[in-house]
Structures are given as structure tokens and as C-alpha cells.
Design a protein around this motif. Structure first.
Motif, PDB file in Angstrom:
ATOM      1  N   ILE A  17       1.060  -1.188  -0.033  1.00 29.06           N
ATOM      2  CA  ILE A  17       0.061   0.072   0.098  1.00 29.06           C
ATOM      3  C   ILE A  17       0.809   1.259  -0.157  1.00 29.06           C
ATOM      4  CG2 ILE A  17      -1.797   1.125   1.379  1.00 29.06           C
ATOM      5  CD1 ILE A  17      -2.916  -1.500   0.089  1.00 29.06           C
ATOM      6  N   ILE A  18       0.750   2.051  -1.011  1.00 30.60           N
ATOM      7  CA  ILE A  18       1.445   3.440  -0.867  1.00 30.60           C
ATOM      8  C   ILE A  18       0.555   4.521  -0.733  1.00 30.60           C
ATOM      9  CG2 ILE A  18       2.824   5.004  -2.627  1.00 30.60           C
ATOM     10  CD1 ILE A  18       3.787   2.076  -3.992  1.00 30.60           C
ATOM     11  N   GLY A  19       0.741   5.480   0.229  1.00 34.51           N
ATOM     12  CA  GLY A  19      -0.001   6.686   0.426  1.00 34.51           C
ATOM     13  C   GLY A  19      -0.999   6.436   1.394  1.00 34.51           C
ATOM     14  N   GLY A  20      -1.836   7.204   1.591  1.00 32.99           N
ATOM     15  CA  GLY A  20      -2.895   7.297   2.486  1.00 32.99           C
ATOM     16  C   GLY A  20      -2.579   6.946   3.965  1.00 32.99           C
ATOM     17  N   GLY A  21      -1.451   7.365   4.364  1.00 34.09           N
ATOM     18  CA  GLY A  21      -1.155   7.152   5.799  1.00 34.09           C
ATOM     19  C   GLY A  21      -0.064   5.941   5.813  1.00 34.09           C
ATOM     20  N   ALA A  22      -0.094   5.061   4.815  1.00 33.65           N
ATOM     21  CA  ALA A  22       0.845   3.987   4.755  1.00 33.65           C
ATOM     22  C   ALA A  22       2.351   4.157   5.125  1.00 33.65           C
ATOM     23  CB  ALA A  22       0.463   3.046   3.515  1.00 33.65           C
ATOM     24  N   PRO A  23       3.098   3.110   5.677  1.00 31.24           N
ATOM     25  CA  PRO A  23       4.624   3.526   5.826  1.00 31.24           C
ATOM     26  C   PRO A  23       5.113   3.644   4.697  1.00 31.24           C
ATOM     27  CG  PRO A  23       3.811   1.665   7.212  1.00 31.24           C
ATOM     28  CD  PRO A  23       2.439   1.729   6.308  1.00 31.24           C
ATOM     29  N   VAL A  24       6.207   4.676   4.568  1.00 31.46           N
ATOM     30  CA  VAL A  24       6.790   4.888   3.423  1.00 31.46           C
ATOM     31  C   VAL A  24       7.671   3.645   3.007  1.00 31.46           C
ATOM     32  CG1 VAL A  24       8.580   6.466   2.430  1.00 31.46           C
ATOM     33  CG2 VAL A  24       7.110   7.438   4.275  1.00 31.46           C
ATOM     34  N   ASP A 223      -3.336  15.124  -4.598  1.00 32.58           N
ATOM     35  CA  ASP A 223      -3.266  14.106  -3.562  1.00 32.58           C
ATOM     36  C   ASP A 223      -2.762  12.870  -3.858  1.00 32.58           C
ATOM     37  OD1 ASP A 223      -5.335  13.421  -5.200  1.00 32.58           O
ATOM     38  OD2 ASP A 223      -6.876  13.365  -3.395  1.00 32.58           O
ATOM     39  N   TYR A 224      -2.270  12.817  -5.017  1.00 25.57           N
ATOM     40  CA  TYR A 224      -1.724  11.515  -5.678  1.00 25.57           C
ATOM     41  C   TYR A 224      -0.402  11.257  -4.498  1.00 25.57           C
ATOM     42  CZ  TYR A 224      -3.812  12.788  -9.999  1.00 25.57           C
ATOM     43  OH  TYR A 224      -4.685  13.050 -11.183  1.00 25.57           O
ATOM     44  N   PRO A 225      -0.172   9.992  -4.248  1.00 25.10           N
ATOM     45  CA  PRO A 225       0.983   9.533  -3.484  1.00 25.10           C
ATOM     46  C   PRO A 225       2.014  10.049  -4.460  1.00 25.10           C
ATOM     47  CG  PRO A 225      -0.401   7.859  -3.718  1.00 25.10           C
ATOM     48  CD  PRO A 225      -1.026   8.557  -4.366  1.00 25.10           C
ATOM     49  N   LEU A 226       3.181  10.562  -3.700  1.00 27.70           N
ATOM     50  CA  LEU A 226       4.453  11.078  -4.125  1.00 27.70           C
ATOM     51  C   LEU A 226       5.629   9.996  -3.750  1.00 27.70           C
ATOM     52  CD1 LEU A 226       3.954  14.979  -3.251  1.00 27.70           C
ATOM     53  CD2 LEU A 226       3.370  13.701  -5.286  1.00 27.70           C
ATOM     54  N   HIS A 227       6.433   9.783  -5.234  1.00 27.95           N
ATOM     55  CA  HIS A 227       7.657   9.049  -5.086  1.00 27.95           C
ATOM     56  C   HIS A 227       8.587  10.135  -5.062  1.00 27.95           C
ATOM     57  CE1 HIS A 227      10.922   6.191  -5.946  1.00 27.95           C
ATOM     58  NE2 HIS A 227      11.133   7.056  -6.919  1.00 27.95           N
ATOM     59  N   LEU A 228       9.682  10.133  -3.672  1.00 31.00           N
ATOM     60  CA  LEU A 228      10.669  10.877  -3.653  1.00 31.00           C
ATOM     61  C   LEU A 228      12.058  10.353  -4.057  1.00 31.00           C
ATOM     62  CD1 LEU A 228       9.989  12.510  -0.239  1.00 31.00           C
ATOM     63  CD2 LEU A 228       9.198  12.866  -2.181  1.00 31.00           C
ATOM     64  N   GLY A 229      12.882  11.206  -4.765  1.00 33.69           N
ATOM     65  CA  GLY A 229      14.326  10.685  -5.019  1.00 33.69           C
ATOM     66  C   GLY A 229      15.019  12.107  -5.723  1.00 33.69           C
ATOM     67  N   GLY A 256       5.989  12.672   0.824  1.00 27.25           N
ATOM     68  CA  GLY A 256       6.474  11.612   0.323  1.00 27.25           C
ATOM     69  C   GLY A 256       6.010  10.255   0.664  1.00 27.25           C
ATOM     70  N   ASP A 257       5.663   9.412  -0.155  1.00 24.32           N
ATOM     71  CA  ASP A 257       5.303   8.097   0.093  1.00 24.32           C
ATOM     72  C   ASP A 257       6.084   6.933  -0.382  1.00 24.32           C
ATOM     73  OD1 ASP A 257       2.347   8.887   1.017  1.00 24.32           O
ATOM     74  OD2 ASP A 257       2.785   9.835  -0.679  1.00 24.32           O
ATOM     75  N   THR A 258       7.012   7.061  -1.484  1.00 27.48           N
ATOM     76  CA  THR A 258       7.922   6.004  -1.812  1.00 27.48           C
ATOM     77  C   THR A 258       9.225   6.769  -1.804  1.00 27.48           C
ATOM     78  OG1 THR A 258       7.614   6.212  -4.020  1.00 27.48           O
ATOM     79  CG2 THR A 258       6.237   4.545  -2.769  1.00 27.48           C
TER      80      THR A 258
END
Length: 403
Positions: A17-24, A223-229, A256-258
């Protein structure tokens, strides 16, 4: 421990699960030729074992696309079920059309809007890839990159900017074009039928302050999950420090979510370092726990012996080596802290703060090493076998507290 993420939308990629408060989530990418099935499978498995929860692979040729289903099959037979992400540039629409089995085997597609095509042709090619994602219920990362920004979009925005009474600086227009490329492409994907909760966005740059600013703006506008890098982070300490500086600021703000740490590995060095750095960033921020942490002093004039350094290294290596086994046997062991201190100044205090700690003798101190468990001194070690005895004490503590 949960993410501080502000993003309310969650995307499910197989069992992740990515985003929505799930762990990064920690992600990595292979650097093997995907056509080389044996080497690619080996590296994916190594990255997954190191803790990469998603692994991206290059899909750039027909042979690479044809290799993906077999790579997936071989990994599954090894009981390695890490989701695979296909990294597409320029010809992704052709490859997915030619090898639909590749489209099925991948868990997510990464599409770079700047490398899909130009004008009407680009829209058609983007649509083809989105159609495959919709058909096979796959998530898509819209991955905009500073080094491959949509030049047609940039030219159009520069033209509009030149007509303003007070034109913006080039860097400002480029920044705006990056954000617009990401958000417009996501909107276009939804128009083509991709569900809102199947989209992840990234906007990668190589400058720390530029990256922070771009993601802060993205987080306000979607509000899309965001991938950081931090893209092209670099080699050695520069890459580690720059990535840590940028991502820590954003993660602490709930952005950031991933994450992926894009380190340039030394020739012949394992790819897994980027995974460990990503995990350590999250664990240091208190967002997730992956392995017991070793607290060790830096050493000073009181610690003429390097004994505590060797013991700290040995204990850390032992904990990391055992974690793949322990995480299935000892619930919560990844949150344990172990202190290995070198003298009486901070040794007892730090040892008492850790779950289990040892305070080794410094220069001129008595040749004894008190051990503390949950703040209480339980034994004092002495002699030539302190390291082995302390490791046994750590093992007994884990068995008694986390079984």
C-alpha cells in the motif's frame, strides 16, 4: 510506525500500500541489462533481501520486454515476490503492444512524459500505455525528470512567458513546466480511463533546494502519492548526504510515500547500499524500523583502544545478518537499540537508555565492562571474551523479550 504523509489517496501495488498514511516504501532499481535474465534475477533478489519493497527494471528493447515474464517466474520460484516496475522511455507503447505478457507480469509502469513522444503522436503513444495499465489493472508512476523535461511544453511556456510585462527567469519557467508536465499528464491519464488511485507522481531534480521546492508545490496541488528521489545524487558521501538532506526535509513535512536513493555505485560494488541508506533515513526520522540500531561513541583521547569500534561493527553486522530470520520469529525486534560505548563518560548513561548496552573501559579505567538491560546493570564482563559473551547476552535478550 506510520508515515507522516499528507496524501489521502492510497495506491495498492500487489501486497504493498502506497500513500493514504501507509508507511513510506523503500524502492530501488537494477543496473543489469534486463535481457540478461540470470543477472537481473540475481540482482532483484539481492535488492529484495536487502529490504527493497519495490524493484524497478529497465524495459528498453524487445528482448528485455520478452525477458520480463521469465524474470517474474524465476523470482516467484525463489519465493521472492517483490513487485517489479517497468521503466519505459521512448518506445514503451511498442514494447507493451508487442509483448502483452510483459504488461501482465509487471506490477507498475513508470512513464516519463518527456520521453513518450511529441504532439499528437506523443498523446497517442501515452494513451496506448495507459490502455494497457487500465486493461491489466496496473498502477502508473508519472515520472517527470529535470534531465528529460518535455521540450515542447517548455518551448510553449517560454513563448508565453516572453509576452509577459515582467517575464520570469528561465529557471522559474523550467520549474513551472516540471510541475505542469506531471499534473497535466496525470489528468490526461485519468481522462484515458486510469483510476485516480492508480497514479503515483514523481518530479525528480538533482539540486536539493530545487527538489524540496518542487515537491512542496506538488503536495499542495494534488493528493496523489508522491515518489521521492534526488536524481543523479552522485557517488559516495556526496550522494548519501545530498539525498538525506533533501528527503529528510520533505518526509518531516509529511511529503513523500515512496523513496529511492539514486546512488552511483563504485565499480563492482553491490547495488544494495541505496536500499540501506533509504531505510536508515526512515529509521533515523522515526518513520519506520527495519533493524536494531547500534549506538556507538565516536571515540576520543579517552579511548586509545579500538576495541569498542570492532565490537560495534561486529554487533551491527551480526544484527543485520540475522534480521531476515528474526523478523519472522521475533515481533518488534527491529525497534531494539543496542549501545556499544567506549568509556565511562557517556558509556553508562547511553547504555541505560538503550534496550541493552555495554560500557567498555577507556584509557586508564578498570578493565571491566558493565552490561545494562532496560536501564539496569545485569552483569560485568571482563577478560578476553567480552565480545563473544556480549553477543550471547544480546541473543538471550532477543529470545526473552521478542519471542
Amino acid at each position: 510506525m506510520n508515515s507522516l504523509s499528507k496524501n489521502t489517496v492510497s495506491v495498492q501495488i500487489e501486497n504493498i500500500i502506497i500513500g493514504g498514511g501507509a508507511p513510506v516504501v523503500v524502492q530501488s532499481m537494477t543496473n543489469t541489462d534486463t535481457e540478461d535474465i540470470v543477472r537481473t534475477v540475481k540482482q532483484v533478489a539481492e535488492l529484495a533481501k536487502a529490504g527493497s519493497e519495490l524493484v524497478r527494471i529497465t524495459v528498453n528493447t524487445l528482448a528485455a520486454a520478452e525477458a520480463v515474464p521469465e524474470i517474474r517466474e524465476r523470482l516467484d520460484k525463489m519465493d521472492c515476490h517483490v513487485p517489479l516496475i517497468g521503466d519505459f522511455h521512448f518506445n514503451g507503447h511498442k514494447l507493451l503492444t508487442a509483448v502483452p505478457e510483459c504488461a501482465k507480469a509487471l506490477a507498475k509502469y513508470r512513464i516519463n512524459p518527456g520521453n513518450v513522444g511529441k504532439g499528437k503522436k506523443g498523446n497517442e503513444q501515452f494513451l496506448q500505455m495507459i490502455e494497457f495499465a487500465v486493461k491489466y489493472h496496473k498502477a502508473v508512476r508519472i515520472g517527470v525528470n529535470w534531465g528529460s523535461l518535455d521540450q515542447q511544453l517548455l518551448a510553449s511556456m517560454l513563448d508565453e512567458n516572453s509576452k509577459l510585462e515582467s517575464p520570469l527567469e528561465l529557471a522559474e519557467v523550467q520549474h513551472n513546466a516540471l510541475i505542469k508536465s506531471a499534473l497535466d499528464s496525470a489528468s490526461k491519464a485519468e481522462e484515458y480511463g486510469l483510476a485516480h488511485d492508480k497514479i503515483i507522481i514523481s518530479c525528480k531534480l538533482s539540486g536539493v533546494q530545487d527538489l524540496i521546492r518542487a515537491y512542496q508545490e506538488l503536495s499542495e496541488k494534488c493528493d496523489y502519492p508522491l515518489h521521492l528521489g534526488l536524481t543523479e545524487a552522485g557517488m559516495g558521501s556526496k550522494g548519501v548526504v545530498a539525498s538525506t538532506a533533501a528527503l529528510s526535509v520533505l518526509l518531516q513535512q509529511g511529503i513523500g510515500d515512496t523513496i529511492r536513493i539514486s546512488l552511483t555505485p563504485e565499480p563492482g560494488a553491490p547495488r544494495t547500499k541505496e536500499v540501506k541508506v533509504g531505510q536508515q533515513i526512515l529509521q533515523s526520522l522515526g518513520l519506520r524500523s527495519f533493524t536494531p540500531q547500534v549506538v556507538a561513541c565516536p571515540g576520543c583521547g579517552r579511548t586509545s583502544s579500538d576495541y569498542f569500534q570492532h565490537l560495534a561493527q561486529d554487533i551491527e553486522a551480526y544484527l543485520n545478518e540475522q534480521m531476515p530470520v528474526w523478523k519472522g520469529q521475533y515481533n518488534g525486534v527491529e525497534e531494539m537499540s543496542v549501545a556499544v560505548m567506549g568509556c565511562v563518560v557517556n558509556g553508562p548513561g547511553e547504555s541505560k537508555q538503550a534496550n541493552i548496552g555495554i560500557s567498555l573501559p577507556g584509557s586508564g579505567e578498570k578493565p571491566v565492562a558493565p552490561v545494562y538491560e532496560d536501564g539496569e546493570k545485569t552483569v560485568t564482563l571482563k577478560g578476553d571474551n567480552i565480545a563473544q559473551e556480549f553477543q550471547q547476552i544480546v541473543e538471550r535478550y532477543i529470545e526473552s523479550h521478542y519471542a
